[in-house]
Design a protein around this motif. Structure first.
Motif, PDB file in Angstrom:
ATOM      1  N   ILE A 219      -5.960  14.870  12.795  1.00 45.96           N
ATOM      2  CA  ILE A 219      -6.883  13.730  12.638  1.00 45.96           C
ATOM      3  C   ILE A 219      -6.265  12.626  11.777  1.00 45.96           C
ATOM      4  N   GLU A 220      -4.984  12.758  11.449  1.00 46.45           N
ATOM      5  CA  GLU A 220      -4.361  11.790  10.539  1.00 46.45           C
ATOM      6  C   GLU A 220      -4.400  10.376  11.105  1.00 46.45           C
ATOM      7  N   ASN A 221      -4.118  10.210  12.385  1.00 43.22           N
ATOM      8  CA  ASN A 221      -4.162   8.873  12.979  1.00 43.22           C
ATOM      9  C   ASN A 221      -5.573   8.301  12.957  1.00 43.22           C
ATOM     10  N   THR A 222      -6.561   9.171  13.181  1.00 42.78           N
ATOM     11  CA  THR A 222      -7.959   8.725  13.139  1.00 42.78           C
ATOM     12  C   THR A 222      -8.324   8.245  11.741  1.00 42.78           C
ATOM     13  N   VAL A 223      -7.921   9.005  10.728  1.00 41.01           N
ATOM     14  CA  VAL A 223      -8.218   8.637   9.339  1.00 41.01           C
ATOM     15  C   VAL A 223      -7.434   7.389   8.943  1.00 41.01           C
ATOM     16  N   ARG A 224      -6.218   7.250   9.453  1.00 39.67           N
ATOM     17  CA  ARG A 224      -5.420   6.064   9.136  1.00 39.67           C
ATOM     18  C   ARG A 224      -6.117   4.795   9.628  1.00 39.67           C
ATOM     19  N   GLU A 225      -6.734   4.875  10.798  1.00 43.33           N
ATOM     20  CA  GLU A 225      -7.438   3.724  11.355  1.00 43.33           C
ATOM     21  C   GLU A 225      -8.785   3.495  10.683  1.00 43.33           C
TER      22      GLU A 225
ATOM     23  N   SER B 294      -9.786  14.803   3.584  1.00 41.91           N
ATOM     24  CA  SER B 294      -9.175  14.514   2.283  1.00 41.91           C
ATOM     25  C   SER B 294      -7.671  14.735   2.320  1.00 41.91           C
ATOM     26  N   MET B 295      -7.228  15.804   2.974  1.00 41.69           N
ATOM     27  CA  MET B 295      -5.800  16.088   3.074  1.00 41.69           C
ATOM     28  C   MET B 295      -5.089  15.024   3.904  1.00 41.69           C
ATOM     29  N   ALA B 296      -5.728  14.582   4.988  1.00 40.02           N
ATOM     30  CA  ALA B 296      -5.143  13.531   5.813  1.00 40.02           C
ATOM     31  C   ALA B 296      -5.017  12.231   5.024  1.00 40.02           C
ATOM     32  N   ALA B 297      -6.049  11.899   4.249  1.00 35.33           N
ATOM     33  CA  ALA B 297      -6.014  10.679   3.437  1.00 35.33           C
ATOM     34  C   ALA B 297      -4.900  10.748   2.390  1.00 35.33           C
ATOM     35  N   ASN B 298      -4.703  11.922   1.802  1.00 37.22           N
ATOM     36  CA  ASN B 298      -3.629  12.088   0.814  1.00 37.22           C
ATOM     37  C   ASN B 298      -2.257  11.931   1.463  1.00 37.22           C
ATOM     38  N   ASN B 299      -2.105  12.453   2.674  1.00 36.21           N
ATOM     39  CA  ASN B 299      -0.833  12.298   3.394  1.00 36.21           C
ATOM     40  C   ASN B 299      -0.555  10.836   3.706  1.00 36.21           C
ATOM     41  N   ILE B 300      -1.606  10.108   4.071  1.00 38.97           N
ATOM     42  CA  ILE B 300      -1.455   8.683   4.374  1.00 38.97           C
ATOM     43  C   ILE B 300      -1.058   7.911   3.120  1.00 38.97           C
ATOM     44  N   ASP B 301      -1.715   8.204   2.000  1.00 37.98           N
ATOM     45  CA  ASP B 301      -1.362   7.538   0.741  1.00 37.98           C
ATOM     46  C   ASP B 301       0.082   7.836   0.374  1.00 37.98           C
ATOM     47  N   GLY B 302       0.512   9.076   0.657  1.00 33.42           N
ATOM     48  CA  GLY B 302       1.894   9.444   0.374  1.00 33.42           C
ATOM     49  C   GLY B 302       2.874   8.660   1.214  1.00 33.42           C
ATOM     50  N   SER B 303       2.530   8.412   2.486  1.00 27.87           N
ATOM     51  CA  SER B 303       3.425   7.645   3.359  1.00 27.87           C
ATOM     52  C   SER B 303       3.502   6.199   2.905  1.00 27.87           C
ATOM     53  N   PHE B 304       2.387   5.659   2.410  1.00 29.39           N
ATOM     54  CA  PHE B 304       2.410   4.304   1.873  1.00 29.39           C
ATOM     55  C   PHE B 304       3.308   4.233   0.640  1.00 29.39           C
ATOM     56  N   THR B 305       3.239   5.256  -0.200  1.00 20.90           N
ATOM     57  CA  THR B 305       4.067   5.302  -1.401  1.00 20.90           C
ATOM     58  C   THR B 305       5.548   5.312  -1.043  1.00 20.90           C
ATOM     59  N   LYS B 306       5.908   6.083  -0.011  1.00 18.58           N
ATOM     60  CA  LYS B 306       7.298   6.129   0.432  1.00 18.58           C
ATOM     61  C   LYS B 306       7.760   4.775   0.942  1.00 18.58           C
ATOM     62  N   GLN B 307       6.866   4.042   1.605  1.00 19.18           N
ATOM     63  CA  GLN B 307       7.232   2.721   2.106  1.00 19.18           C
ATOM     64  C   GLN B 307       7.514   1.759   0.955  1.00 19.18           C
ATOM     65  N   TYR B 308       6.712   1.841  -0.105  1.00 17.77           N
ATOM     66  CA  TYR B 308       6.952   0.965  -1.248  1.00 17.77           C
ATOM     67  C   TYR B 308       8.264   1.311  -1.945  1.00 17.77           C
ATOM     68  N   LYS B 309       8.696   2.564  -1.867  1.00 15.27           N
ATOM     69  CA  LYS B 309       9.957   2.947  -2.481  1.00 15.27           C
ATOM     70  C   LYS B 309      11.147   2.286  -1.789  1.00 15.27           C
ATOM     71  N   ARG B 310      10.941   1.814  -0.550  1.00 19.16           N
ATOM     72  CA  ARG B 310      12.026   1.175   0.197  1.00 19.16           C
ATOM     73  C   ARG B 310      11.932  -0.352   0.161  1.00 19.16           C
ATOM     74  N   ILE B 311      11.125  -0.875  -0.736  1.00 20.65           N
ATOM     75  CA  ILE B 311      10.933  -2.323  -0.761  1.00 20.65           C
ATOM     76  C   ILE B 311      12.215  -3.039  -1.195  1.00 20.65           C
ATOM     77  N   TYR B 312      13.059  -2.354  -1.990  1.00 16.77           N
ATOM     78  CA  TYR B 312      14.351  -2.945  -2.356  1.00 16.77           C
ATOM     79  C   TYR B 312      15.223  -3.114  -1.118  1.00 16.77           C
TER      80      TYR B 312
END
Length: 314
Positions: free
Chosen positions: A167-173, A204-222
């Motif tokens: 359901i991760e894609n559903t929660v992401r949307e 809740s687990m899906a939302a945490n995974n999504i937040d984690g993916s956003f965090t990884k994206q910010y780590k590549r902002i350099y």
């Protein structure tokens, strides 16, 4: 002559005897009849395999999760990068095929046996996966890939972790998707009744995974800033971060792109429910005038589900 690229006569004889013991039934496939713990039948990693007898060097596939495991055919010898990946594949297969499989509590470090509970436990389907030290991975050692039971709707394989991935894609949307909608999806798609608690935990687990993916994206902002500067010579890129307990926290990002060619940038901003401003859409046009703004807004309105007005003639 047991050097590199060769198989000793004793080992070759042992391998051939084991191969001859494999049952001919097309549904019963295994590397041995007695779930042997030897490594002779796995690919001989580190050898050249120059022998004319190619059967002594087995070549087995590595498992990759397909889009669907409905009617999936298991292949004996398949490698799994971990025990968890094998169990995930078993859960997906069981739920998509409506088979009530039981993952046995065997030696957690060496082997996993899976049986089917259908027909009151009399279904002959079984799978046996074991850890192979010589290749440091898990391998499907035996499979009886034929069910003698009917499909079952109340499947015990469903858990919150597996459901969260589905359901991760559903929660992401929609981060506020209702639990009742998740339960309805489980009943409609997998014919499984999901409890309110499991649905809540999965969301809740899906939302945490999504937040984690956003965090990884910010780590590549350099990396993003360096790529902008490399591909747009002369542009101004400013990145501001804040030092927090030894970690760099994103704060601001300034971009002024300069190119060889002229043009105008049209931007539409929006305001969300928390009264925060965010860019909604932008367009690069040859000049800013009534026609280019109308062209831009017509497309935007159409994207938002409205009816575009008649654009003026140039």
């Amino acid at each position: 002559m047991g050097g590199s690229g060769w198989v000793s006569f004793g080992k070759r004889k042992k391998i051939n005897e084991a191969k001859n013991n494999v049952q001919i039934n097309k549904h019963v496939r295994g590397l041995s009849d007695d779930e042997c713990e030897t490594d002779e039948l796995v690919s001989l990693v580190g050898t050249d395999c120059d022998s004319d007898d190619e059967d002594t060097c087995g070549k087995f596939p590595t498992f990759f999760m397909p889009k669907s495991m409905a009617d999936y055919e298991w292949e004996v010898g398949t490698y799994f990068i971990s025990k968890e990946e094998f169990i995930k594949a078993i859960r997906t297969y069981g739920l998509q095929n409506e088979r009530n499989l039981k993952i046995g509590k065997n030696d957690k470090k060496k082997r996993v046996r899976v049986t089917c509970l259908g027909s009151k436990g009399k279904c002959g389907w079984i799978a046996y996966c074991a850890y192979v030290p010589i290749v440091q991975t898990w391998q499907l050692r035996k499979i009886v890939d034929k069910h003698t039971c009917c499909r079952e709707f109340n499947n015990r394989l469903m858990n919150a972790k597996w459901l969260s991935g589905r359901i991760e894609n559903t929660v992401r949307e929609n981060l506020t998707v209702k639990v009742v909608h998740i339960r309805e999806k489980g009943l409609r798609k997998w014919k499984v009744s999901i409890s309110h608690t499991m649905s809540f935990r999965a969301r809740s687990m899906a939302a945490n995974n999504i937040d984690g993916s956003f965090t990884k994206q910010y780590k590549r902002i350099y990396d993003y800033a360096h790529e902008l500067r490399r591909s747009n010579s002369g542009s101004t890129i400013k990145l501001k971060v804040e030092d927090h307990d030894g970690a760099k926290i994103f704060q601001r990002f300034y971009i002024c792109l300069k190119a060889r060619f002229g043009g105008e940038l049209l931007t539409v901003m929006a305001r969300d429910a928390k009264d925060q401003m965010l860019p909604l859409a932008y367009a690069v046009v040859e000049v800013e005038n009534k026609y280019t703004w109308s062209w831009f807004l017509d497309i935007l309105i159409d994207d938002l589900g409205g009816r575009p007005n008649i654009r003026p003639k140039p």
